[in-house]
Design an enzyme around this catalytic site. Structure first.
Site, PDB file in Angstrom:
ATOM      1  N   TYR A 141      43.553  28.377  30.411  1.00 59.31           N
ATOM      2  CA  TYR A 141      42.223  28.392  31.216  1.00 59.31           C
ATOM      3  C   TYR A 141      42.646  28.266  32.754  1.00 59.31           C
ATOM      4  O   TYR A 141      41.637  28.665  33.626  1.00 59.31           O
ATOM      5  CB  TYR A 141      41.372  27.193  30.950  1.00 59.31           C
ATOM      6  CG  TYR A 141      41.034  27.025  29.764  1.00 59.31           C
ATOM      7  CD1 TYR A 141      41.002  28.240  28.924  1.00 59.31           C
ATOM      8  CD2 TYR A 141      40.114  26.254  29.251  1.00 59.31           C
ATOM      9  CE1 TYR A 141      40.346  28.316  27.543  1.00 59.31           C
ATOM     10  CE2 TYR A 141      39.575  26.124  27.891  1.00 59.31           C
ATOM     11  CZ  TYR A 141      39.701  27.197  27.185  1.00 59.31           C
ATOM     12  OH  TYR A 141      39.023  27.204  26.004  1.00 59.31           O
ATOM     13  N   LYS A 192      50.772  26.680  18.142  1.00 53.76           N
ATOM     14  CA  LYS A 192      50.960  27.782  17.391  1.00 53.76           C
ATOM     15  C   LYS A 192      52.354  28.425  17.665  1.00 53.76           C
ATOM     16  O   LYS A 192      52.683  29.464  18.088  1.00 53.76           O
ATOM     17  CB  LYS A 192      49.755  28.891  17.984  1.00 53.76           C
ATOM     18  CG  LYS A 192      49.735  30.011  16.925  1.00 53.76           C
ATOM     19  CD  LYS A 192      49.007  30.128  15.841  1.00 53.76           C
ATOM     20  CE  LYS A 192      48.999  31.254  14.960  1.00 53.76           C
ATOM     21  NZ  LYS A 192      48.535  30.982  13.716  1.00 53.76           N
ATOM     22  N   ASP A 224      45.598  26.938  13.181  1.00 52.44           N
ATOM     23  CA  ASP A 224      44.630  27.703  12.201  1.00 52.44           C
ATOM     24  C   ASP A 224      44.581  26.682  11.083  1.00 52.44           C
ATOM     25  O   ASP A 224      43.697  26.315  10.584  1.00 52.44           O
ATOM     26  CB  ASP A 224      45.297  28.887  11.652  1.00 52.44           C
ATOM     27  CG  ASP A 224      46.764  29.015  11.518  1.00 52.44           C
ATOM     28  OD1 ASP A 224      47.327  28.076  11.968  1.00 52.44           O
ATOM     29  OD2 ASP A 224      47.135  30.119  10.781  1.00 52.44           O
ATOM     30  N   ASP A 248      39.747  22.441  23.090  1.00 49.31           N
ATOM     31  CA  ASP A 248      38.254  22.914  23.508  1.00 49.31           C
ATOM     32  C   ASP A 248      37.756  23.046  22.392  1.00 49.31           C
ATOM     33  O   ASP A 248      36.620  22.574  21.807  1.00 49.31           O
ATOM     34  CB  ASP A 248      38.293  24.010  24.547  1.00 49.31           C
ATOM     35  CG  ASP A 248      36.923  24.550  24.827  1.00 49.31           C
ATOM     36  OD1 ASP A 248      36.024  23.635  24.542  1.00 49.31           O
ATOM     37  OD2 ASP A 248      36.813  25.585  25.660  1.00 49.31           O
ATOM     38  N   ASP A 252      35.171  20.448  19.610  1.00 45.10           N
ATOM     39  CA  ASP A 252      33.645  20.697  19.208  1.00 45.10           C
ATOM     40  C   ASP A 252      33.399  20.718  17.777  1.00 45.10           C
ATOM     41  O   ASP A 252      32.389  20.337  17.285  1.00 45.10           O
ATOM     42  CB  ASP A 252      33.096  22.082  19.860  1.00 45.10           C
ATOM     43  CG  ASP A 252      32.707  22.126  21.135  1.00 45.10           C
ATOM     44  OD1 ASP A 252      32.828  20.796  22.073  1.00 45.10           O
ATOM     45  OD2 ASP A 252      31.680  22.943  21.552  1.00 45.10           O
TER      46      ASP A 252
END
Ligand code: NAD
Length: 357
Positions: A141, A192, A224, A248, A252
């Site tokens: 980000y 990852k 994943d 992020d 959620d």
């Protein structure tokens, strides 16, 4: 020694829910000898109305001097048309950056009294109590270079950069292990590493930091798989630590497992343990001023503040137990009310938590 808390009510339902959290703090000061002083500041739309900017210098200066900041919420339709750089939400980003709040803690707790609100079947959800520790000021980000460029063949290409310095990984890993020491002493680091070198380094550094915390067990999981495990068997997790973007998305996902947006708190911490505490929901302009908003996310954020920035763990437990007691007694605000329960207003809910303390 007395600690100081800066209270930023903000906009919409912000002032209503923060008032209830203040009642809880005041009750601890009056009845339990808690030594804290509070002062109020402006942020968001209300700051724009009074000063022309969403984060006045004075508010940031007060924030820097305080031990913790308690925030309601910012924003609303009244300020949606003004120039983007001056909108209420910019105040929020600016105070996070100004206080260098790099660690975002988002618990996903399912109160057994609200089990029916979860999107998972009761037998899958079990007793959910996960803390997601998300790196908040680095990663893809913020990485440079970034942008959209036109290639030689005329088509456009979007690009971003995933970068993490060892020092950035180290400090968020320390936060996660410190948090785990106050909980069930289990950390799952999500990356990852099989595909992304930046998270290969992430895994290596987290493993190194873990050596400082021999009591905490560490496992690594690819993102994943972590997403799958969160909906398959969420009870296996205690603390999850992960990058900005993975955090992020996963936070959620995890918050929805608990059902109600009006119940979920958050904390954002810096290296000194100073933090900003706020509910995860927004300013809910649709219900502002009606005394019907759920103040519990803000009250539970206050408990997090006591635990993580004010070194008042026993008082934090007390507040969380009071919330649980109130829910067990059947009191519900409009957003979480169900058949057979007693509907109460924002202020009645705050009063009930104070009484349960
Ligand atoms: P929202 O979270 O404010 O509201 C979404 C829905 O949830 C609404 O129906 C609302 O009534 C309900 N809700 C939210 N909190 C509740 C509570 N405590 N009790 C009962 N119901 C509750 O999100 P939105 O509608 O997308 O955004 C409204 C404004 O808030 C926008 O200006 C947005 O930019 C801002 N916002 C601020 C923050 C923040 O301050 N951290 C976060 C998200 C959105």
């Amino acid at each position: 020694m007395s600690k100081s808390v800066l209270i930023l009510p903000g906009d919409g339902i912000g002032p209503e829910i923060v008032t209830e959290a203040e009642k809880v703090l005041n009750a601890l000061v009056e009845n339990r000898g808690l030594e804290i002083s509070t002062e109020q500041g402006l942020i968001g739309g209300s700051a724009i109305d009074e000063t022309g900017v969403p984060l006045p210098d004075e508010t940031l200066a007060m924030g820097k001097q305080s031990d913790a900041v308690l925030l309601g919420a910012v924003g609303g339709p009244k300020w949606d048309k003004i120039e983007r750089s001056l909108r209420p939400e910019r105040g929020l980003l600016a105070i996070r950056a100004g206080l260098d709040l790099y660690a975002n803690l988002r618990p996903a707790i399912l109160y057994k009294e609200l089990a029916e609100a979860s999107s998972l079947k009761p037998e899958v959800i079990g007793a959910l109590d996960i803390m997601i520790v998300r790196e908040l000021t680095g990663g893809i980000y913020f990485g440079q270079p970034r942008g959209i460029r036109t290639l030689d063949d005329g088509q456009r290409e979007g690009f971003n950069t995933l970068v993490y310095k060892e020092s950035e990984i180290e400090r968020i890993a320390h936060t996660a292990f410190d948090v785990a020491m106050k909980r069930n002493k289990k950390v799952c680091s999500v990356d990852k590493a099989n595909v992304l070198e930046a998270t290969e380094l992430w895994r290596e550094v987290v493993t190194r930091v873990a050596k400082d915390y021999p009591e905490v067990s560490l496992e690594h999981m690819y993102v994943d798989n972590a997403a799958m495990q969160l909906v398959r068997a969420p009870g296996q997790f205690d603390v999850i630590v992960t990058t900005n973007m993975f955090g992020d998305i996963l936070s959620d996902l995890a918050s929805m497992l608990t059902g109600s947006i009006g119940m979920l708190p958050s904390a954002s911490l810096n290296a000194e343990g100073q933090g900003m505490y706020e509910p995860i929901h927004g300013s809910a302009p649709d219900i502002a001023g009606q005394n019907i908003a759920n103040p519990l996310a803000t009250i539970i954020s206050t408990a997090m503040m006591l635990r993580y920035s004010l070194a008042e763990v026993a008082q934090a437990d007390r507040v969380e137990q009071a919330v649980q007691k109130v829910l067990a007694s059947g009191l519900r605000t409009a957003d979480i009310v169900s058949e057979g329960m007693t509907r109460v207003s924002t202020s009645e809910m705050g009063d009930a938590v104070v009484a349960a303390l």
